[in-house]
Design a protein around this motif. Structure first.
Motif, PDB file in Angstrom:
ATOM      1  N   ARG A 195      21.796 -25.337  40.340  1.00 52.96           N
ATOM      2  CA  ARG A 195      21.105 -25.732  39.109  1.00 52.96           C
ATOM      3  C   ARG A 195      20.218 -26.948  39.350  1.00 52.96           C
ATOM      4  NH1 ARG A 195      26.425 -26.408  35.549  1.00 52.96           N
ATOM      5  NH2 ARG A 195      26.858 -27.615  37.448  1.00 52.96           N
ATOM      6  N   ALA A 196      20.559 -27.727  40.374  1.00 54.88           N
ATOM      7  CA  ALA A 196      19.804 -28.948  40.679  1.00 54.88           C
ATOM      8  C   ALA A 196      18.846 -28.762  41.846  1.00 54.88           C
ATOM      9  CB  ALA A 196      20.786 -30.082  40.996  1.00 54.88           C
ATOM     10  N   ASN A 197      18.663 -27.530  42.292  1.00 58.52           N
ATOM     11  CA  ASN A 197      17.741 -27.294  43.403  1.00 58.52           C
ATOM     12  C   ASN A 197      16.328 -27.715  42.986  1.00 58.52           C
ATOM     13  OD1 ASN A 197      15.882 -25.972  45.284  1.00 58.52           O
ATOM     14  ND2 ASN A 197      17.657 -24.813  45.997  1.00 58.52           N
ATOM     15  N   PRO A 198      15.693 -28.660  43.700  1.00 60.78           N
ATOM     16  CA  PRO A 198      14.381 -29.170  43.275  1.00 60.78           C
ATOM     17  C   PRO A 198      13.257 -28.148  43.399  1.00 60.78           C
ATOM     18  CG  PRO A 198      14.968 -30.050  45.423  1.00 60.78           C
ATOM     19  CD  PRO A 198      16.186 -29.352  44.908  1.00 60.78           C
ATOM     20  N   LEU A 199      13.493 -27.057  44.147  1.00 60.64           N
ATOM     21  CA  LEU A 199      12.464 -26.040  44.326  1.00 60.64           C
ATOM     22  C   LEU A 199      12.672 -24.824  43.421  1.00 60.64           C
ATOM     23  CD1 LEU A 199      12.211 -26.131  48.238  1.00 60.64           C
ATOM     24  CD2 LEU A 199      10.732 -27.261  46.567  1.00 60.64           C
ATOM     25  N   LYS A 200      13.612 -24.946  42.527  1.00 64.45           N
ATOM     26  CA  LYS A 200      13.932 -23.848  41.616  1.00 64.45           C
ATOM     27  C   LYS A 200      12.739 -23.505  40.736  1.00 64.45           C
ATOM     28  CE  LYS A 200      16.445 -24.742  38.042  1.00 64.45           C
ATOM     29  NZ  LYS A 200      17.560 -25.140  37.149  1.00 64.45           N
ATOM     30  N   SER A 201      12.562 -22.215  40.447  1.00 63.47           N
ATOM     31  CA  SER A 201      11.474 -21.756  39.585  1.00 63.47           C
ATOM     32  C   SER A 201      11.530 -22.420  38.218  1.00 63.47           C
ATOM     33  CB  SER A 201      11.555 -20.240  39.410  1.00 63.47           C
ATOM     34  OG  SER A 201      10.699 -19.803  38.365  1.00 63.47           O
ATOM     35  N   GLN A 202      10.356 -22.686  37.666  1.00 60.56           N
ATOM     36  CA  GLN A 202      10.261 -23.297  36.338  1.00 60.56           C
ATOM     37  C   GLN A 202      10.845 -22.401  35.250  1.00 60.56           C
ATOM     38  OE1 GLN A 202       6.231 -23.495  34.734  1.00 60.56           O
ATOM     39  NE2 GLN A 202       5.558 -21.923  36.161  1.00 60.56           N
ATOM     40  N   PHE A 203      10.983 -21.117  35.549  1.00 58.67           N
ATOM     41  CA  PHE A 203      11.496 -20.187  34.540  1.00 58.67           C
ATOM     42  C   PHE A 203      13.021 -20.120  34.526  1.00 58.67           C
ATOM     43  CE2 PHE A 203       7.217 -18.395  35.567  1.00 58.67           C
ATOM     44  CZ  PHE A 203       6.630 -18.706  34.346  1.00 58.67           C
ATOM     45  N   ILE A 204      13.669 -20.739  35.500  1.00 54.77           N
ATOM     46  CA  ILE A 204      15.131 -20.751  35.536  1.00 54.77           C
ATOM     47  C   ILE A 204      15.589 -22.050  34.878  1.00 54.77           C
ATOM     48  CG2 ILE A 204      17.177 -20.435  36.975  1.00 54.77           C
ATOM     49  CD1 ILE A 204      15.227 -18.117  37.091  1.00 54.77           C
ATOM     50  N   LYS A 205      15.517 -22.079  33.570  1.00 55.05           N
ATOM     51  CA  LYS A 205      15.802 -23.297  32.812  1.00 55.05           C
ATOM     52  C   LYS A 205      17.190 -23.283  32.188  1.00 55.05           C
ATOM     53  CE  LYS A 205      12.296 -22.729  30.118  1.00 55.05           C
ATOM     54  NZ  LYS A 205      11.221 -22.892  29.104  1.00 55.05           N
ATOM     55  N   GLY A 206      17.779 -22.115  32.110  1.00 54.97           N
ATOM     56  CA  GLY A 206      19.040 -21.976  31.410  1.00 54.97           C
ATOM     57  C   GLY A 206      18.832 -21.654  29.940  1.00 54.97           C
ATOM     58  N   PHE A 207      19.826 -21.038  29.332  1.00 56.11           N
ATOM     59  CA  PHE A 207      19.740 -20.672  27.915  1.00 56.11           C
ATOM     60  C   PHE A 207      21.157 -20.398  27.415  1.00 56.11           C
ATOM     61  CE2 PHE A 207      18.733 -17.036  30.667  1.00 56.11           C
ATOM     62  CZ  PHE A 207      19.777 -16.169  30.376  1.00 56.11           C
ATOM     63  N   GLU A 208      21.297 -20.345  26.113  1.00 62.31           N
ATOM     64  CA  GLU A 208      22.582 -20.038  25.495  1.00 62.31           C
ATOM     65  C   GLU A 208      22.538 -18.639  24.908  1.00 62.31           C
ATOM     66  OE1 GLU A 208      23.777 -22.948  22.673  1.00 62.31           O
ATOM     67  OE2 GLU A 208      23.883 -24.584  24.134  1.00 62.31           O
TER      68      GLU A 208
END
Length: 377
Positions: free
Chosen positions: A333-346
């Motif tokens: 979840r803290a990967n700095p290269l993670k896609s901007q679309f992997i933000k999390g949701f409920e």
């Protein structure tokens, strides 16, 4: 009304992709693609136009263990029709018993793929990709390298001679022709007859349930962002066809790993596109697969490390995967290269079931069982 409005927007987006353009560079023959009327045809290399004879030959080769040096495996050994031409194991095993590092991708509508394999932006044709399992030495799959003459001689039989004659009009037997025939068969594996297709393109409002429609709304919402990586009629960004003007070769870091002490974030055994590009920004980036027949193509991710679709949704809802213990410990979840679309949701429990119901509507049972894809003796 909201559901219908959302769906109309989807159809408008699809129509925009189908705008006519110059297709002179896409060589076609009288081959009849099993596609929905109005859909664009896949791109086909000029030097390997589609034909029924090539598909028939390619199908026989696909199922023939004689194509491996030790005659222990065929292409079908890792690509089973019942599993959407993938396999129900985390990673593949080659003909010599070598365990691979990646999951065998499903061959669903692969004719529409812009790139092939999990993480290579330069392999854009099946003719090139097929050389890897045939001749690759690390890892060994079919293991032909060093055994070329012996393997080729196996296809100098009366049955195969007739098939090659029909497909290639008297050209001498060669691995080039074998590759072209295999590519033609794999391109023929078209899946466009799911309940979603009947709902979306044939106007059957009863083809999918109310739960699936709610799941569809979630899938295409900005709240979940699924469609950014799994958009278009093939439910993947990595799409190319005769009428697509843009050359898009997207790869994504989904926060699956963030290994503690690793500069790449992902396990060194597979850092994704960065292996090819040598760019640090590409660490952990992989191609988003099609979601068509996704229920049957698990386990999931490039390394088969996620067993179920429910788990996949949980990872994306969390904004990545946190591995608390073991070899790959770290918080994706803290990967700095993670896609901007992997933000999390409920998601509520009901919404999760709705989303799973929608993904189930992408299952094409005929594709998974049709005898036309099978070898008939």
């Amino acid at each position: 009304m909201l559901n219908k409005l959302v769906f109309v927007a989807i159809l408008i987006a699809l129509s925009a992709m189908l705008l006519s353009c110059d297709t002179a560079n896409n060589t076609q023959t009288s081959y009849q693609w099993p596609i929905i009327e109005g859909f664009p045809k896949p791109q086909v290399p000029k030097d390997n136009p589609m034909s029924e004879a090539k598909v028939l030959l390619g199908k026989k080769l696909f199922f023939d263990k004689s194509l491996s040096a030790n005659q222990q495996q065929s292409c079908e050994s890792c690509h089973f029709q019942a599993f959407a031409f993938a396999e129900n194991r985390s990673v593949s095993q080659g003909s010599t018993g070598e365990i691979h590092r990646r999951n065998a991708p499903a061959l669903v509508n692969i004719a529409y793929n812009k790139t092939l394999t999990w993480a290579h932006d330069g392999i854009t044709t099946l003719e090139r990709q097929i050389l890897i399992p045939m001749f690759g030495e690390s890892p060994i799959e079919l293991g032909i390298t060093g055994h070329e003459a012996k393997v080729l001689a196996r296809f100098d039989s009366q049955v195969y001679q007739a098939l090659f004659e029909q497909a290639f009009d008297g050209q001498p037997l060669s691995f080039e022709l074998i590759v072209k025939a295999l590519a033609s068969y794999v391109r023929s594996l078209i899946s466009l007859n799911s309940p979603f297709d009947r709902y979306a393109y044939f106007g059957d409002d009863d083809a999918i349930s109310a739960s699936a429609i709610r799941g569809m709304d979630l899938f295409f919402s900005e709240r979940l962002e699924c469609h950014h990586c799994h958009g278009g009629f093939n439910f993947t960004q990595s799409t190319g066809h005769e009428q697509q003007l843009l050359d898009r070769r997207p790869f994504h870091n989904t926060g699956l790993y963030n290994v503690e002490g690793s500069s790449a974030g992902y396990p060194q055994k597979d850092i994704g596109l960065a292996e090819i590009s040598t760019l640090a920004k590409d660490n952990g980036r992989f191609r988003a697969p099609t979601l068509r027949n996704i229920r049957y193509s698990g386990p999931y991710m490039h390394d088969g490390s996620v067993a179920t679709l429910s788990e996949v949704i949980d990872i994306y809802a969390a904004g990545g995967r946190n591995i608390a213990h073991g070899l790959y410990q770290g918080d994706g979840r803290a990967n700095p290269l993670k896609s901007q679309f992997i933000k999390g949701f409920e998601l509520t429990a009901e919404e999760k079931q709705d989303l799973l119901a929608f993904l189930d509507t992408l299952t094409d049972q005929a594709f998974l069982t049709s005898s036309k894809h099978q070898l008939s003796e």
